[in-house]
Structures are given as C-alpha cells and as structure tokens.
Scaffold this motif. Structure first.
Motif, mmCIF file in Angstrom:
data_model
loop_
_atom_site.group_PDB
_atom_site.id
_atom_site.type_symbol
_atom_site.label_atom_id
_atom_site.label_comp_id
_atom_site.label_asym_id
_atom_site.label_seq_id
_atom_site.Cartn_x
_atom_site.Cartn_y
_atom_site.Cartn_z
ATOM 1 N N UNK A 3 -3.587 3.976 7.111
ATOM 2 C CA UNK A 3 -4.668 4.540 7.925
ATOM 3 C C UNK A 3 -4.368 4.360 9.408
ATOM 4 N N UNK A 4 -3.918 3.184 9.798
ATOM 5 C CA UNK A 4 -3.692 2.908 11.219
ATOM 6 C C UNK A 4 -2.511 3.701 11.768
ATOM 7 N N UNK A 5 -1.462 3.848 10.952
ATOM 8 C CA UNK A 5 -0.327 4.670 11.403
ATOM 9 C C UNK A 5 -0.763 6.132 11.517
ATOM 10 N N UNK A 6 -1.466 6.624 10.518
ATOM 11 C CA UNK A 6 -1.909 8.021 10.527
ATOM 12 C C UNK A 6 -2.865 8.302 11.688
ATOM 13 N N UNK B 53 3.276 8.105 5.171
ATOM 14 C CA UNK B 53 3.723 7.902 3.794
ATOM 15 C C UNK B 53 5.224 7.611 3.746
ATOM 16 N N UNK B 54 6.000 8.348 4.545
ATOM 17 C CA UNK B 54 7.445 8.127 4.553
ATOM 18 C C UNK B 54 7.795 6.739 5.076
ATOM 19 N N UNK B 55 7.110 6.296 6.115
ATOM 20 C CA UNK B 55 7.373 4.963 6.661
ATOM 21 C C UNK B 55 7.071 3.878 5.633
ATOM 22 N N UNK B 56 5.907 3.968 5.010
ATOM 23 C CA UNK B 56 5.542 2.960 4.026
ATOM 24 C C UNK B 56 6.363 3.104 2.751
ATOM 25 N N UNK B 57 6.736 4.348 2.404
ATOM 26 C CA UNK B 57 7.600 4.551 1.247
ATOM 27 C C UNK B 57 8.951 3.884 1.430
ATOM 28 N N UNK B 58 9.500 3.994 2.634
ATOM 29 C CA UNK B 58 10.773 3.318 2.931
ATOM 30 C C UNK B 58 10.607 1.805 2.860
ATOM 31 N N UNK B 59 9.465 1.317 3.343
ATOM 32 C CA UNK B 59 9.202 -0.124 3.299
ATOM 33 C C UNK B 59 9.141 -0.627 1.862
ATOM 34 N N UNK B 60 8.656 0.208 0.952
ATOM 35 C CA UNK B 60 8.597 -0.185 -0.455
ATOM 36 C C UNK B 60 9.949 0.015 -1.135
ATOM 37 N N UNK B 61 10.631 1.116 -0.830
ATOM 38 C CA UNK B 61 11.840 1.488 -1.555
ATOM 39 C C UNK B 61 12.998 0.529 -1.292
ATOM 40 N N UNK B 62 13.159 0.083 -0.062
ATOM 41 C CA UNK B 62 14.314 -0.770 0.272
ATOM 42 C C UNK B 62 14.290 -2.086 -0.503
ATOM 43 N N UNK B 63 13.189 -2.867 -0.488
ATOM 44 C CA UNK B 63 13.192 -4.109 -1.277
ATOM 45 C C UNK B 63 13.288 -3.867 -2.783
ATOM 46 N N UNK B 64 12.651 -2.796 -3.278
ATOM 47 C CA UNK B 64 12.713 -2.517 -4.716
ATOM 48 C C UNK B 64 14.141 -2.205 -5.130
ATOM 49 N N UNK B 65 14.850 -1.440 -4.309
ATOM 50 C CA UNK B 65 16.257 -1.144 -4.598
ATOM 51 C C UNK B 65 17.096 -2.413 -4.603
ATOM 52 N N UNK C 129 1.290 -6.414 7.844
ATOM 53 C CA UNK C 129 0.397 -6.942 8.884
ATOM 54 C C UNK C 129 0.966 -6.663 10.266
ATOM 55 N N UNK C 130 2.283 -6.827 10.416
ATOM 56 C CA UNK C 130 2.922 -6.560 11.717
ATOM 57 C C UNK C 130 2.786 -5.086 12.100
ATOM 58 N N UNK C 131 3.042 -4.186 11.133
ATOM 59 C CA UNK C 131 2.883 -2.756 11.410
ATOM 60 C C UNK C 131 1.439 -2.419 11.782
ATOM 61 N N UNK C 132 0.512 -2.977 11.029
ATOM 62 C CA UNK C 132 -0.901 -2.724 11.317
ATOM 63 C C UNK C 132 -1.265 -3.217 12.707
ATOM 64 N N UNK C 133 -0.810 -4.401 13.040
ATOM 65 C CA UNK C 133 -1.099 -4.952 14.371
ATOM 66 C C UNK C 133 -0.473 -4.102 15.468
ATOM 67 N N UNK C 134 0.769 -3.660 15.246
ATOM 68 C CA UNK C 134 1.461 -2.846 16.243
ATOM 69 C C UNK C 134 0.700 -1.557 16.517
ATOM 70 N N UNK C 135 0.335 -0.845 15.453
ATOM 71 C CA UNK C 135 -0.328 0.438 15.647
ATOM 72 C C UNK C 135 -1.797 0.289 16.059
ATOM 73 N N UNK C 136 -2.423 -0.802 15.637
ATOM 74 C CA UNK C 136 -3.825 -0.993 16.004
ATOM 75 C C UNK C 136 -3.984 -1.413 17.456
ATOM 76 N N UNK C 137 -3.093 -2.302 17.922
ATOM 77 C CA UNK C 137 -3.263 -2.823 19.286
ATOM 78 C C UNK C 137 -2.455 -2.077 20.337
ATOM 79 N N UNK C 138 -1.346 -1.430 19.941
ATOM 80 C CA UNK C 138 -0.455 -0.819 20.931
ATOM 81 C C UNK C 138 -0.460 0.705 20.876
#
Length: 268
Positions: A195-198, A213-225, A255-264
């Motif tokens: 929501x905050x990125x969008x 979606x692509x940003x968060x998808x990459x965040x999920x895909x890399x560790x799962x791989x 949390x870091x992404x949320x903070x970045x987009x929410x505050x900056x």
C-alpha cells in the motif's frame, strides 16, 4: 500524538465493521450447525428404520462442511481486505485528521505501529471468538446427538487437529502458535508495504500497483530461490536456522521499505 492515542482511535474506527463481521460469522456457523444436525438426524432415523446404521458422526464431519469452510474463508478474506482498507481509507479525504498527521514525517511510523497493532488485536480477537464459538458448537453438537441416541465419535481436540482450516489457527503447541503469529505479522507487513509503495508512486505513474507487486515479488522470490538451492545441502537444524533468519530478514526489509516510502517518498 502517542501510540496509545492513535491505537485507541484506530480500534474505535474498526469496532463497528469488526463487530458486524464477528456477528455474521457466528450466526452463519450456528445456522449451518442447525441445518447439519437436522439433516443428519433425519438421515440417521431413515437408516435406522431400514437397518442398523454403520457409521458414527464426528465433529469433524460438521467442520468439513462447505458452509463452515466458507465462513472461515470469508473471515480470512475480511482480515486481508481490512489490512488494505486500514490504509486506503485515510487517503480518501484531504481534510482528515490522519492526512494532517501524515504531514509530520517524524510521526508517521507511530501511525504505522498503531495500524499494525490494531490488525493483530483484531486477528487475535477473531481467533478468541472463533474458539469460544467452536466450543459452544461442540457442546450443542454432542448434546443434541446424545439426546437423539446417535453415536458420536472423536473429541473436540481431534476434530480441530485434523481440520485443514483450523489446525493452522489453533496449533497443538504454544511455540507453533507463536510461529504462526509471526507469519501473520509478516503477511500484514507485506500488505502494508504494498500500500505504501503504491500510494507513493500513484501520482507519478498509473503502473504503481504493478511496480509495487514486482518489487515485493522480487523480495519474496530471491530468498525462496536461495532456500530451494540450500535445502538439499543443509541438515534439519541448519535449515531451521536458515528459515528463521529468512523470516527475520523479510520482516526487517518490509519494515525498512515501509518506513522509507512512508517517511521519505509519500507526499500528501
């Protein structure tokens, strides 16, 4: 504005729809229980007139019914929807208190914390109400069938343990319950981050939902791989450590992404 005041405000705003959801959930389940008992009693009596019934009813038969599963699915979908709505509703008007609060970047993470705690309180409250409702349903189930001299098999705990929808909600051990709560928090954090990125990008591009979606998808895909690559090379204890570190990493990054987009990045 401190966290407790914001939390009280968020809870107050959520009370009415939350109570409506719980009421509909409980009423729907007890209505299904009444129909289930009526139907099974009639069927059992019909079989008893023509011979000896060769099956025993269990509480799991009731829990496995489509209406009950749908009621749980609707409750889960409602919690997911509210995780979005708890943010999007604050962007609907430019003169609201929340929009004025978002003009102060140093206060925005307090808003974030209040919304996260509100969601967890609602989910834990829903679990508690559902558990009480299940206990009452089991009492009504067993009492009615006993009064009709219809044999009942299994226990309440066995029915919960073998139910695919309820066993993740009510695991057998407290440690597993905590692990499931961590996973729920992680899901909520991903929704908040989306929501905050969008909302940060929507004024600049119409593709903001896809980018989020692509940003968060990459965040999920890399560790799962990486997990599937390491799965065959590690022992069970080592794998548990890797999974634990992965979950902590996911939570930290969201949390870091949320903070970045929410505050900056977020402009109001």
């Amino acid at each position: 504005m401190n966290l407790l005041k914001l939390l009280g405000w968020e809870v107050e705003r959520a009370t009415k729809p939350y109570l409506i959801l719980i009421t509909l959930l409980v009423v729907a389940q007890f209505a299904w229980l009444g129909f289930f008992l009526w139907s099974e009693t009639n069927m059992y009596e019909e079989i008893r007139r023509t011979g000896t019934p060769d099956y025993v009813l269990t509480f799991a038969n009731y829990l496995g019914g489509t209406p009950f599963i749908l009621s749980i699915g609707v409750a889960v979908a409602a919690m997911v929807f509210f995780s979005f709505w708890i943010w999007y509703r604050d962007f609907q008007g430019r003169g609201t208190f929340m929009m004025r609060l978002l003009l102060m970047p140093q206060k925005r993470m307090i808003v974030f914390g209040a919304k996260l705690v509100t969601m967890m309180l609602m989910i834990l409250g829903l679990f508690s109400v559902q558990w009480i409702a299940l206990k009452l349903q089991y009492i009504a189930f067993s009492s009615w069938l006993d009064s009709q001299m219809i044999p009942v098999g299994g226990s309440f705990e066995q029915a919960i343990r073998f139910d695919g929808a309820l066993s993740p909600m009510y695991p057998a051990s407290f440690v597993n319950f905590l692990i499931h709560q961590v996973l729920i928090v992680l899901v909520i954090l991903f929704i908040f981050a989306f929501v905050l990125i969008e909302r940060s990008l929507w004024q600049r591009t119409l593709w903001s939902p896809i980018i989020a979606i692509l940003m968060l998808g990459a965040l999920i895909a890399v560790p799962v791989t990486a997990f599937f690559f390491l799965e065959s090379r590690l022992f069970m204890d080592e794998m548990m450590v890797v999974v634990g570190l992965g979950l902590m990493g996911w939570m930290s990054v969201t949390v870091w992404l949320s903070r970045l987009y929410l505050t900056k990045k977020l402009s109001v």
